[in-house]
Design a protein around this motif. Sequence first.
Motif, PDB file in Angstrom:
ATOM      1  N   ASN A  86      37.708 -12.229   2.510  1.00 53.00           N
ATOM      2  CA  ASN A  86      37.287 -11.977   3.890  1.00 53.00           C
ATOM      3  C   ASN A  86      35.950 -12.675   4.130  1.00 53.00           C
ATOM      4  OD1 ASN A  86      36.569 -11.084   6.383  1.00 53.00           O
ATOM      5  ND2 ASN A  86      36.196  -8.961   5.780  1.00 53.00           N
ATOM      6  N   PRO A  87      35.982 -13.919   4.625  1.00 44.87           N
ATOM      7  CA  PRO A  87      34.727 -14.666   4.791  1.00 44.87           C
ATOM      8  C   PRO A  87      33.786 -14.031   5.811  1.00 44.87           C
ATOM      9  CG  PRO A  87      36.571 -15.843   5.784  1.00 44.87           C
ATOM     10  CD  PRO A  87      37.159 -14.697   5.030  1.00 44.87           C
ATOM     11  N   ASP A  88      34.334 -13.170   6.699  1.00 43.43           N
ATOM     12  CA  ASP A  88      33.506 -12.583   7.755  1.00 43.43           C
ATOM     13  C   ASP A  88      32.931 -11.217   7.372  1.00 43.43           C
ATOM     14  OD1 ASP A  88      33.961 -14.754   9.589  1.00 43.43           O
ATOM     15  OD2 ASP A  88      36.002 -13.999   9.796  1.00 43.43           O
ATOM     16  N   ALA A  89      33.123 -10.799   6.126  1.00 39.39           N
ATOM     17  CA  ALA A  89      32.582  -9.495   5.698  1.00 39.39           C
ATOM     18  C   ALA A  89      31.056  -9.505   5.829  1.00 39.39           C
ATOM     19  CB  ALA A  89      32.984  -9.216   4.254  1.00 39.39           C
ATOM     20  N   SER A  90      30.479  -8.341   6.154  1.00 35.61           N
ATOM     21  CA  SER A  90      29.019  -8.286   6.371  1.00 35.61           C
ATOM     22  C   SER A  90      28.257  -8.493   5.059  1.00 35.61           C
ATOM     23  CB  SER A  90      28.626  -6.954   7.003  1.00 35.61           C
ATOM     24  OG  SER A  90      29.007  -5.893   6.151  1.00 35.61           O
ATOM     25  N   ILE A  91      28.886  -8.135   3.930  1.00 36.90           N
ATOM     26  CA  ILE A  91      28.284  -8.400   2.608  1.00 36.90           C
ATOM     27  C   ILE A  91      29.162  -9.443   1.925  1.00 36.90           C
ATOM     28  CG2 ILE A  91      27.832  -7.399   0.314  1.00 36.90           C
ATOM     29  CD1 ILE A  91      27.088  -4.803   1.718  1.00 36.90           C
ATOM     30  N   LYS A  92      28.529 -10.484   1.376  1.00 30.84           N
ATOM     31  CA  LYS A  92      29.293 -11.616   0.810  1.00 30.84           C
ATOM     32  C   LYS A  92      29.941 -11.298  -0.539  1.00 30.84           C
ATOM     33  CE  LYS A  92      28.590 -15.484   3.419  1.00 30.84           C
ATOM     34  NZ  LYS A  92      29.729 -16.221   3.992  1.00 30.84           N
ATOM     35  N   PHE A  93      29.599 -10.127  -1.127  1.00 32.36           N
ATOM     36  CA  PHE A  93      30.183  -9.808  -2.438  1.00 32.36           C
ATOM     37  C   PHE A  93      31.711  -9.911  -2.360  1.00 32.36           C
ATOM     38  CE2 PHE A  93      31.881  -7.442  -5.902  1.00 32.36           C
ATOM     39  CZ  PHE A  93      31.035  -7.760  -6.936  1.00 32.36           C
ATOM     40  N   PRO A 377      21.552 -18.411  -2.161  1.00 30.33           N
ATOM     41  CA  PRO A 377      22.222 -17.253  -2.776  1.00 30.33           C
ATOM     42  C   PRO A 377      23.106 -16.501  -1.785  1.00 30.33           C
ATOM     43  CG  PRO A 377      19.914 -16.758  -2.351  1.00 30.33           C
ATOM     44  CD  PRO A 377      20.101 -18.210  -2.023  1.00 30.33           C
ATOM     45  N   MET A 378      24.184 -15.912  -2.313  1.00 28.16           N
ATOM     46  CA  MET A 378      25.162 -15.221  -1.468  1.00 28.16           C
ATOM     47  C   MET A 378      25.287 -13.730  -1.783  1.00 28.16           C
ATOM     48  SD  MET A 378      26.385 -17.613   0.482  1.00 28.16           S
ATOM     49  CE  MET A 378      26.415 -19.410   0.589  1.00 28.16           C
ATOM     50  N   HIS A 379      25.209 -13.351  -3.085  1.00 24.73           N
ATOM     51  CA  HIS A 379      25.410 -11.938  -3.456  1.00 24.73           C
ATOM     52  C   HIS A 379      25.040 -11.725  -4.927  1.00 24.73           C
ATOM     53  CE1 HIS A 379      29.074 -12.966  -5.722  1.00 24.73           C
ATOM     54  NE2 HIS A 379      29.437 -13.714  -4.698  1.00 24.73           N
ATOM     55  N   SER A 380      25.206 -10.501  -5.398  1.00 23.51           N
ATOM     56  CA  SER A 380      25.032 -10.119  -6.818  1.00 23.51           C
ATOM     57  C   SER A 380      23.641 -10.499  -7.338  1.00 23.51           C
ATOM     58  CB  SER A 380      26.141 -10.738  -7.682  1.00 23.51           C
ATOM     59  OG  SER A 380      27.403 -10.416  -7.160  1.00 23.51           O
ATOM     60  N   ASP A 381      23.615 -11.197  -8.485  1.00 21.62           N
ATOM     61  CA  ASP A 381      22.336 -11.584  -9.109  1.00 21.62           C
ATOM     62  C   ASP A 381      21.727 -12.824  -8.457  1.00 21.62           C
ATOM     63  OD1 ASP A 381      24.464 -13.171  -9.998  1.00 21.62           O
ATOM     64  OD2 ASP A 381      23.585 -13.543 -11.956  1.00 21.62           O
ATOM     65  N   GLN A 382      22.434 -13.431  -7.505  1.00 23.08           N
ATOM     66  CA  GLN A 382      22.068 -14.760  -7.003  1.00 23.08           C
ATOM     67  C   GLN A 382      20.705 -14.818  -6.298  1.00 23.08           C
ATOM     68  OE1 GLN A 382      25.607 -15.852  -4.811  1.00 23.08           O
ATOM     69  NE2 GLN A 382      26.895 -15.416  -6.597  1.00 23.08           N
ATOM     70  N   PRO A 383      20.330 -13.818  -5.462  1.00 21.06           N
ATOM     71  CA  PRO A 383      19.003 -13.905  -4.829  1.00 21.06           C
ATOM     72  C   PRO A 383      17.868 -13.947  -5.853  1.00 21.06           C
ATOM     73  CG  PRO A 383      20.370 -12.269  -3.722  1.00 21.06           C
ATOM     74  CD  PRO A 383      21.108 -12.682  -4.953  1.00 21.06           C
ATOM     75  N   ARG A 384      17.995 -13.182  -6.935  1.00 24.33           N
ATOM     76  CA  ARG A 384      16.940 -13.186  -7.956  1.00 24.33           C
ATOM     77  C   ARG A 384      16.984 -14.468  -8.788  1.00 24.33           C
ATOM     78  NH1 ARG A 384      15.481  -6.914  -9.359  1.00 24.33           N
ATOM     79  NH2 ARG A 384      15.229  -6.420  -7.160  1.00 24.33           N
ATOM     80  N   ASN A 385      18.189 -14.952  -9.071  1.00 21.49           N
ATOM     81  CA  ASN A 385      18.290 -16.236  -9.780  1.00 21.49           C
ATOM     82  C   ASN A 385      17.637 -17.346  -8.957  1.00 21.49           C
ATOM     83  OD1 ASN A 385      19.820 -14.923 -11.714  1.00 21.49           O
ATOM     84  ND2 ASN A 385      21.781 -15.709 -11.006  1.00 21.49           N
ATOM     85  N   ALA A 386      17.862 -17.299  -7.631  1.00 19.35           N
ATOM     86  CA  ALA A 386      17.303 -18.331  -6.745  1.00 19.35           C
ATOM     87  C   ALA A 386      15.770 -18.309  -6.807  1.00 19.35           C
ATOM     88  CB  ALA A 386      17.784 -18.109  -5.313  1.00 19.35           C
TER      89      ALA A 386
END
Length: 464
Positions: A86-93, A377-386
Amino acid sequence: MASTTNHVNQQHDVVVVIVPLPAQGHLHAALELSRRLSSANIPVYYVSTTAHVRQAHSRAAGWDPLNTPNLNFIDFPVTFNAPPTNPDASIKFPSQLVPAFNSSMQLRTPITDLVNKLGSISRRVIVIHDFLTSWVVQDVPKISNTECYCLHTVSAYLMFTYTWEAARPPVPPEAEVVLKQLPSQDGCTSPEVIEFAMKQINVLQDAGNIYSTSRAIDGMYLDLTEKMSVPKDFKNWALGPFNPVDLNIDKKDRHYSVEWLDKQPASSVIFVSFGSTTSLTEDEIRELAIGLEASQQRFIWVLRDADKGDIFSGEVRKYQLPEGYEKRVSERGLVMRDWAPQLEILGHPSTGGFMSHCGWNSCIESISMGVPIAAWPMHSDQPRNALFITEGLKIGISVREWERRKEVVPAETVEKVVRTLMASPEGEEMKRKAMELKEAVKLAVMEGGVTHKEMESFVAHITR
């Protein structure tokens, strides 16, 4: 039990059972670790659901898992739904993967039975499980000659961020700069995944941690983690990167994207790919397409839907690009709609940048190949990795701040970021730092290097 091997009845001194989470990044890291351990002459059993063992085989890059000595596969047929993305979900997870995650919990009894059987004919059984399959292996420590180790398919930096937020231990100034900017966890995961993760945390009972990283990348955070380890005999090993750092590509077996790269100037192409768990909205695709075109830089763009829980089932959504787009950019842009040989593309001399979601496997592959990152970043650990990529290692530039994740990134921003990364002194400096880190990682995996020694230490520990 279905299996690609009949070796379960053979007697051995020490055997390893590896239990990954059924999602691409986790399957991949576990498969590469299996390969390394099997090359140390230890029988390894890679265990998952039938669909996910098949997925791991099908995406192994540059080697054949089914013809690898000491590496055995055991798959258990389980049933689960594989809803569309679901690409339109409010959370990208990628919530479409949650049924597959839950399906792995059906493996608790079969895996316990397997370990019992192996334990009856081996001196010791080592079970290495994904952090998110802890629930599945919770009965294993009750078996007398077994030990459990937790595989974290993330960086030591990421794991330390959670400790730091909870306890705020003192850290060196260079770590403090990064830790004080940590993005919030809001919007990183969905409630059902938090519930799934809590089930895992509540049953953890391991003798040590394995990290998908190298001390050359985040050794400082491993040292900080070790200072706080309780009990003190709890061990931590950094055995990554779980990808080759030297690529030997068969000239006869070149992918069409690699042949396209052969015709481009050195360091001139930005590789755009958001991994196997991200689906973009139509608006995001349109702005990204316009921004890439306006940047005037060469690019390879992998435009495909996120994986479903079973990648072999059903139709895949086809993304629409602006009218005539692919024809207009054909001189300097390649749009791919299938699975891409990411490591080969990153390792090609013509690739000079990577626009990435900053999943940890993608980060560490980019580091291994000396390629700087445009972090989105899109979700999960990605914002911190970025944050780690841009502020900690200083080998990347941010596409957008996590606080603004609900906004569509405009084409102007894409254009500006791509030009900065690919054609500016600032981008050159990131490239220089990325190449330095690549050399450090390469030295670490060579004989006498810190990662090589760490793998020897792990093998010596489990075969003691």
